[in-house]
Design an enzyme around this catalytic site. Structure first.
Site, mmCIF file in Angstrom:
data_model
loop_
_atom_site.group_PDB
_atom_site.id
_atom_site.type_symbol
_atom_site.label_atom_id
_atom_site.label_comp_id
_atom_site.label_asym_id
_atom_site.label_seq_id
_atom_site.Cartn_x
_atom_site.Cartn_y
_atom_site.Cartn_z
ATOM 1 N N HIS A 107 19.182 64.218 72.503
ATOM 2 C CA HIS A 107 19.115 64.083 74.039
ATOM 3 C C HIS A 107 19.443 64.043 75.152
ATOM 4 O O HIS A 107 20.200 64.161 75.617
ATOM 5 C CB HIS A 107 20.319 62.259 73.624
ATOM 6 C CG HIS A 107 19.723 61.457 74.468
ATOM 7 N ND1 HIS A 107 19.728 60.702 75.761
ATOM 8 C CD2 HIS A 107 18.452 59.957 73.718
ATOM 9 C CE1 HIS A 107 19.537 60.121 76.443
ATOM 10 N NE2 HIS A 107 18.563 59.643 75.077
ATOM 11 N N GLY A 161 21.780 56.171 77.967
ATOM 12 C CA GLY A 161 21.956 54.445 78.569
ATOM 13 C C GLY A 161 23.168 53.699 78.027
ATOM 14 O O GLY A 161 23.911 53.165 78.222
ATOM 15 N N GLU A 175 28.491 51.226 77.225
ATOM 16 C CA GLU A 175 29.197 51.194 76.213
ATOM 17 C C GLU A 175 30.776 51.516 77.167
ATOM 18 O O GLU A 175 31.799 50.806 76.757
ATOM 19 C CB GLU A 175 28.728 52.129 75.408
ATOM 20 C CG GLU A 175 30.443 52.150 73.582
ATOM 21 C CD GLU A 175 30.882 51.346 73.332
ATOM 22 O OE1 GLU A 175 29.801 49.855 72.971
ATOM 23 O OE2 GLU A 175 31.707 50.915 72.849
#
Lengths: 150, 93
Positions: A31, A40, A45
Site C-alpha cells: 500500500h 485510510g 483506527e
C-alpha cells in the site's frame, strides 16, 4: 497507533494525542509498491483509539469502548511514513451504553482526516483485556493514576 | 408543535430509511420495523438530542434480559413515546 497522550481536558470532553507513522512497515509493501501511504482505514483506527482513551477516562476504566459506527469519514490528503500526526477527539454525546464523538487528525495544523464515530461502551468482556489496556496506557503516557481507583 | 410520536417516527424514518407512513404508534421497533441494535444507537442519539434526555438503554436491556420487562414495554413506539414523555417531565420537574 497512538504513541502518546498529550492532553486530556479536565472536563474530559476532549483529548489530544500524537501518532507517528512508522518509517517502515509491511503494510507499505502493498500500500502501495514504490509509493507508501498510510491506509485510510488505519487513520480511522488511529482516531478511534484516540477517542477510546477519552472514553476510558470518562468511565474511569470501568467499561471498554468498542467502535460501532464510522460516519462522515473524510480522508483529505496522503499520509506518508515518518509523519507525526496530531489526533484530536471531542465527545458530542454520552448516551446510555454508547458515545458519539467528533474526531480529526492534522499535520502541522493542516487537516488530514476527520470522522464522526459511535462506540458501544460495555463492561470488560474479560479481565485480561483491562490489564493489557492499562499496561498500554502507561506506555502512551496516559495519566492512569488520575482515572483509576487505587 | 409536533407530538412525541411524530418526532420519534420522523427520526426513525430518516435514520433507518423506513417510509414514514409505515410507522405507527403500534409498531414494534424491532419486530415490525426491523431496526437492529446498531441502528437503534443512532435513533437513541437523535432522541436524546431532540428531547434533551438520556434514554436508559442499558437499564431497559438489563430488565428485558432478566425477564423483568418485555421488549414491547420499551420498543412498541407508543410505549417508547410514553417513556420519553416521562423522562422529559422528570427533567423539567
Amino acid at each position: 497507533m497512538v504513541d502518546r497522550v498529550v492532553a486530556i481536558d479536565p472536563a474530559l470532553k476532549t483529548i489530544h494525542c500524537k501518532g507517528l507513522v512508522p518509517h517502515e512497515s509491511s503494510i507499505f509493501e502493498g500500500h502501495f509498491p514504490g509509493y507508501p501511504i498510510m491506509p485510510g482505514v488505519l487513520l480511522v483506527e488511529a482516531m478511534a483509539q484516540t477517542t477510546g482513551w477519552l472514553v476510558l477516562a470518562r468511565n474511569r476504566f470501568d467499561k471498554m469502548p468498542f467502535l460501532a459506527t464510522v460516519k462522515e469519514a473524510k480522508l483529505r490528503t496522503f499520509v506518508v511514513p515518518g509523519q507525526n500526526l496530531d489526533l484530536f477527539s471531542e465527545i458530542l454525546h454520552e448516551g446510555s451504553g454508547f458515545v458519539v464523538a467528533k474526531t480529526h487528525t492534522s499535520l502541522d495544523g493542516k487537516p488530514i482526516c476527520s470522522a464522526e464515530l459511535t462506540f458501544r461502551v460495555l463492561p470488560w468482556p474479560e479481565g485480561r483485556m483491562k490489564t493489557t489496556v492499562l499496561q498500554v496506557a502507561q506506555e502512551v503516557a496516559f495519566p492512569v493514576g488520575d482515572y483509576v481507583d487505587a | 408543535m409536533s407530538s412525541t410520536f411524530d418526532t420519534v417516527a420522523n427520526i426513525i424514518a430518516e435514520t433507518c430509511d423506513i417510509p414514514r407512513d409505515t410507522i405507527t404508534p403500534e409498531s414494534h421497533a424491532i419486530d415490525d420495523l426491523g431496526i437492529d441494535s446498531l441502528d437503534f444507537l443512532d435513533i437513541a442519539f437523535a432522541i436524546d438530542k431532540a428531547f434533551g434526555i438520556k434514554l436508559p438503554l442499558e437499564q431497559w436491556t438489563q430488565e428485558v434480559n432478566d425477564g423483568k420487562a418485555t421488549t414491547e414495554q420499551y420498543f412498541v413506539l407508543k410505549n417508547l413515546c410514553a417513556q420519553i414523555d416521562e423522562l422529559v417531565a422528570a427533567k423539567t420537574a
